[in-house]
Design an enzyme around this catalytic site. Sequence first.
Site, mmCIF file in Angstrom:
data_model
loop_
_atom_site.group_PDB
_atom_site.id
_atom_site.type_symbol
_atom_site.label_atom_id
_atom_site.label_comp_id
_atom_site.label_asym_id
_atom_site.label_seq_id
_atom_site.Cartn_x
_atom_site.Cartn_y
_atom_site.Cartn_z
ATOM 1 N N ASP A 47 0.871 -1.165 0.000
ATOM 2 C CA ASP A 47 0.000 0.000 0.000
ATOM 3 C C ASP A 47 0.916 1.224 0.000
ATOM 4 O OD1 ASP A 47 -2.088 1.775 0.028
ATOM 5 O OD2 ASP A 47 -3.124 0.893 1.742
HETATM 6 C C1 BGC Z 1 -4.910 3.429 0.013
HETATM 7 C C2 BGC Z 1 -5.032 2.404 -1.101
HETATM 8 C C3 BGC Z 1 -4.848 3.090 -2.421
HETATM 9 C C4 BGC Z 1 -3.507 3.814 -2.440
HETATM 10 C C5 BGC Z 1 -3.232 4.557 -3.739
HETATM 11 C C6 BGC Z 1 -3.639 4.248 -0.101
HETATM 12 O O1 BGC Z 1 -3.655 5.285 0.814
HETATM 13 O O2 BGC Z 1 -4.942 2.755 1.250
HETATM 14 O O3 BGC Z 1 -6.272 1.766 -1.049
HETATM 15 O O4 BGC Z 1 -4.914 2.150 -3.459
HETATM 16 O O5 BGC Z 1 -3.502 4.763 -1.385
HETATM 17 O O6 BGC Z 1 -4.073 5.632 -3.886
#
Ligand code: BGC
Length: 737
Positions: A230
């Site tokens: 993530d």
């Molecule tokens: C979120 C993810 C997301 C990623 C990219 C993160 O903060 O938890 O779900 O895909 O950001 O935007």
Amino acid sequence: MVKIDLSFVENLTLKERAALVSGKDFWFTAKAPQVDRMMVSDGPSGLRKQNIDDPSIKDVNNSVEAVCFPSSALTASSFDDQMLYQLGHHLGVAANAEHLGVLLGPGVNIKRSPLAGRNFEYFSEDPLLAGRMGTAYVKGVQDEGVGVSVKHFAANNRESQRFTSSSNINERALREIYLSQFERIVKLAHPATIMCSYNRLNGTLNSQNQRLLTDILRNEWGFEGLVMSDWGAVENHVAALKAGLDLEMPGKGQESVDEIVAAVKNGQLQESTLNRSVLRVLQVVEKWGKKVTKANDYDKDKQHEFARQLADDSIVLLKNSDNQLPLKDDQSLAVIGELAQKPRFEGGGSSHVNAHHVVTPLDAAPNNAHFALGYRLTDDSEDNQLEEQALKLAQNNDRVVFFAGFPENMETEGIDKETISLPSNQNTLLEKVIKVNPNVTVVLQNGSVLEMPWADKVPAIVETYLAGEAVGEATWDILTGLVNPSGKLSESFPLRLEDNPTYGTFGKDPENEDYHEGIFVGYRYYDLHKIPVRFPFGHGLSYTQFGYSDLTVVENNDDVKISFKLTNEGKRSGKEVAQLYVSNHVSRVEMPAKELRDFAKVELDPGETKTVTMVLPRRAFAYYDVNKQQWKADNGDYEIMVGSSSRDIRLTAKFELTIGTSPLGPITDESYVGDVWNNNDSKVQNALHDSGLYDVLEPMMADKQWVAISSNVPLRSLALAGISKKVHDKFFKLLEQ
Ligand code: BGC
């Protein structure tokens, strides 16, 4: 095109390889000689592709226009695998046209606490439902040639301190509740990538969790794709690569490259480990990065129509006394609430879509509707003037449609909620409206469960969750009866937040979240404790009625076949979600009262009957045996329950499973007298008789009280019952032969 294999990887320079295991920037993988970069973008309910064509736009939230589909809280309420496949298909078409290699979604975490800020983005409190919806979605996207990233792996069930806090979970709950939906999706849909979550699991950061990322995900489940982090989840990149992470996102630029080069040079990181991850990155880019331009298929207006159908298929009719709904053409309508004008149709954070064409409930309202704002979403204080207008309107019309819900700032990624009460100005106004006109239908717009203190006072309640950009059309489709509602709740609505097992502990400790309720999440908890709920898991009404009959249960060599008849007993066509729960009466471990093991959405014309058949594999009867570290289905008594919701069971059948294994282990000195006595194995029975143990036990076993006590006496304590060591030893000797 160059052939991507290990020798290709080995021919890259160390720097080139080091660059590939981190994102080039926020949304792109790094380039390599003869390999182009690949773009990824958020889902899960529409594309959030940053507008990279306009270099003046630096804001990651400034994304290209895309159709905003209903959020997962609503789509799961469809209980419809086909619809989720179609959703995936449309997202895949859109992603293709936008030249995306991987769509970051779906999110399949379990809704453990009603306060969790991201519940709107997840499917369910039940792992089977989350797994089924996720599997269909992933297949739909990937069949269009776009990869997915199933997120957030794993046990990421709160937003507060999400980068650091440890989800402390016992092994059984981890396997049965928090991992099994991922397991299903990995095994059945083969997602291109998995996104590991920010949090720790039992103390270890998920991005460096070898057990999770390698032992379980790859070695046990056979995952062959790529694990990405993530965004910002990596603390120690080298440790992460060793544990099984392949791609750090979004990458720290040159710093990321340098740290990997240095780690290889000083022997901290083996080249083979680096090469393994580089290969996985390149394989994903090779497979999913090349875009066959199908831009012509991408018709946003058509996708909007699908967004409407999906919402139609998912909206849940929670309550409908005295046929309040559907509304009739000749009834005049008071539409009250700012949410009719400024609907909540999506959640906040990375899933936020720059919607193509939002149709508000007010836009789509029938001609006989009159509108009053009633309350403001920006603050929860009451506005006398707005209230007066609303009450007057309510008084002067036949029916009231009251729009209520959470304002946007209450439901967004990155923060948890503090309450599940509606803003007080909405509750207060609603109570006043009911007094001047009792014919109120409440339409809810919310990402997750809420308290409804007024529920008994209104005749109709419609749950639309965050219904996507076609929110207006879909809401009226249901209210007017153009569409017969068929959605069912994918989560339990408690009467009060305090009824939830995580109440008082959720989010309290910044660094630790103890999952003290174990497997008892959602209805698994409420049902066991017989706690009244506002609306149970699986609940949802229709404008017609369905009858259930003729349940049969047949055990085969490898599975159990369950059939029953479903009849539309009403006057209009409709769809019913028939649900099959299993209640385990044999296993000697803690068990919920029942667990969802299958469901089917069935369409029936008035008067029509269909036979529904469900086949349960052995695993549907299994629990995770922590000592043996494997799934175990015990032979013995179960109950099959078929119904229209978890608390509206229409048919039950008791049956004995014989394709599993014995619930009892081998007989040892620790085995209980009662268990040995009741063991049907002929060898055990012969040893009992031939050793003489049978004869001395028989009179005691005829005594009701002793029978109960005997279940607490192990064989090693037979002397307690005056049984000699000689008889005891002879029994074991015979058993060994
Ligand atoms: C979120 C993810 C997301 C990623 C990219 C993160 O903060 O938890 O779900 O895909 O950001 O935007």
